[in-house]
Design a protein around this motif. Structure first.
Motif, PDB file in Angstrom:
ATOM      1  N   ASN A  46       0.824  -1.205   0.000  1.00  0.00           N
ATOM      2  CA  ASN A  46       0.000   0.000   0.000  1.00  0.00           C
ATOM      3  C   ASN A  46       0.862   1.259   0.000  1.00  0.00           C
ATOM      4  N   ARG A  57       1.088   4.137  -2.998  1.00  0.00           N
ATOM      5  CA  ARG A  57       0.924   5.580  -2.797  1.00  0.00           C
ATOM      6  C   ARG A  57       2.163   6.352  -3.278  1.00  0.00           C
ATOM      7  N   THR A  93      -8.169   5.122  -6.363  1.00  0.00           N
ATOM      8  CA  THR A  93      -7.262   5.495  -5.268  1.00  0.00           C
ATOM      9  C   THR A  93      -6.720   6.909  -5.467  1.00  0.00           C
ATOM     10  N   THR A 110      -7.178   9.734  -2.749  1.00  0.00           N
ATOM     11  CA  THR A 110      -5.984  10.396  -2.238  1.00  0.00           C
ATOM     12  C   THR A 110      -6.083  11.909  -2.383  1.00  0.00           C
ATOM     13  N   PHE A 159      -6.080   1.425   4.690  1.00  0.00           N
ATOM     14  CA  PHE A 159      -5.968   0.528   3.538  1.00  0.00           C
ATOM     15  C   PHE A 159      -6.531  -0.829   3.952  1.00  0.00           C
ATOM     16  N   ASP A 211      -9.597   2.487   1.557  1.00  0.00           N
ATOM     17  CA  ASP A 211      -9.130   2.185   0.210  1.00  0.00           C
ATOM     18  C   ASP A 211      -9.091   0.679  -0.032  1.00  0.00           C
ATOM     19  N   ASP A 212      -9.541   0.270  -1.221  1.00  0.00           N
ATOM     20  CA  ASP A 212      -9.442  -1.121  -1.677  1.00  0.00           C
ATOM     21  C   ASP A 212     -10.306  -2.069  -0.845  1.00  0.00           C
ATOM     22  N   THR A 238     -13.294   2.985  -1.624  1.00  0.00           N
ATOM     23  CA  THR A 238     -13.127   2.554  -3.012  1.00  0.00           C
ATOM     24  C   THR A 238     -13.311   1.049  -3.099  1.00  0.00           C
TER      25      THR A 238
END
Length: 379
Positions: free
Chosen positions: A38, A42, A174, A178, A199, A250-251, A277
């Motif tokens: 992760n 990023r 993402t 972000t 994450f 995220d994810d 997301t």
């Protein structure tokens, strides 16, 4: 006979402890791998889309994480051979080594929750949180500005507490998350007491989510690790229920029971927000998202323009045969902005038709999404 029996019992105890700790080490190592992936994801977004420079402390952490993961994996093999050796001393020594390595993995993992992973190298403000800065004319995120703006507006609306971003992998979800996270952190008077980034990943781990939130809200009680999942949830709820928070997940691959994790549901009273997301619209329903936003692939014209900007007109025009092959390569990127950016830049220095044909061959001989994402990983 008595001495042999005692020796057998002692050996069983040591082997049992060693196997238990080896399992804990394996779990911790897998979690560190996920966290490292992760962080690297990023970092790549910052470097490839904003030409930012990764922070030295992030680079040092990534190197340390990679080293300790390799060492831990070697210990897994060593513990297996030690278990079968039959020697008490060997098992005892191995058990102590595994305990030490487990603490090391956990310590490095605890230092991997970075708010900022990169800094600007050219005067544009460095991002917080995800490390990206929004620019009105940023061609790297062409097509995503509207989505970012829509999510931002949702954060200011009273009747929308949970927002789901969905779309195929690599489409820019993402990046959008972000950007919004970054924009919130840049504004000191953003109205939120906590801006939290978690994450989630494919292997859903509720306690891992709890641990991340705990670190973000500054709960540093040393008894935390000994608390049950329910006790941790109660403590998180106690703190977050009194504050306004924005939680970015995220994810997400499946429903995350946030109430079970201790996160109060957003409502008109607390005015908190949850944005996540996912690749699946179904997950948006399962997460009770009041607003669902589909992140679409780029239309061909915009995809081709973005690809050309990242490759460079000089390269496209360097040989008569390149332009046609370049269009085929761009088409294989399947309208994914991140693929458009990464592969375009990777081909910027390729000025012979054969190099372009080689790239097309790689892209054409794998399933569409797999080939693109494979190249993204390499770059």
């Amino acid at each position: 006979m008595g001495k042999d029996f005692k020796s057998l019992v002692t050996r069983c105890i040591y082997v049992g402890k060693m196997n238990d700790n080896a399992k804990k080490l394996k779990i911790a190592t897998e979690e560190l791998k996920d966290l490292g992936n992760n962080v690297m994801k990023r970092v790549k977004l910052c470097e490839e889309q904003q030409q930012m420079k990764r922070l030295d402390k992030v680079q040092t952490w990534l190197r340390q994480a990679d080293t300790v993961i390799k060492e831990a994996e070697e210990y897994f093999l060593m513990s297996s051979s030690s278990s079968s050796s039959g020697l008490i001393s060997s098992s005892h020594k191995m058990e102590k080594k595994i305990c030490k390595k487990l603490k090391e993995v956990q310590e490095i993992k605890s230092r991997g929750m970075f708010e900022v992973v990169a800094e600007s190298t050219g005067g544009i403000g460095g991002g917080a949180g995800g490390g990206l800065t929004i620019k009105d004319s940023d061609e790297q995120t062409i097509g995503l500005e509207a989505v970012s703006g829509l999510v931002w507006r949702c954060l200011t609306m009273e009747n929308t507490g949970i927002i789901g971003l969905y779309g195929v992998e690599g489409v820019g979800k993402t990046t959008v998350l972000t950007q919004v996270n970054n924009r919130l952190l840049q504004q000191k008077a953003n109205g939120f007491d906590f801006v939290l980034w978690v994450f989630v990943s494919k292997n859903l781990n509720l306690q891992k989510i709890q641990d991340t939130i705990r670190e973000k809200i500054g709960f540093l009680d040393r008894t935390w690790t000994s608390k049950s999942e329910e006790e941790k949830a109660a403590k998180i709820f106690e703190i977050l229920s009194k504050r306004r928070f924005a939680l970015f997940l995220d994810d997400v691959w499946e429903k995350v029971d946030l109430v079970k994790a201790g996160v109060p549901p957003p409502d008109a009273q607390n005015r908190s927000k949850i944005v996540f997301t996912t690749c699946s619209e179904e997950v948006c329903k399962e997460m009770s998202a009041q607003t669902k936003i589909k992140v679409e692939k780029l239309a061909w014209e915009r995809a081709w323009d973005l690809f050309k900007k990242n490759v460079g007109e000089d390269t496209i025009k360097s040989h008569p045969d390149i332009a046609k092959v370049a269009q085929e390569v761009a088409a294989r990127c399947d309208g994914l902005p991140l693929a458009l950016v990464t592969i375009g830049r990777a081909m910027a220095s390729k000025k012979t038709p054969q190099e372009w044909r080689d790239a097309l061959y790689i892209l054409s001989n794998s399933p569409p999404n797999f080939s693109v994402l494979k190249l993204l990983d390499r770059n």
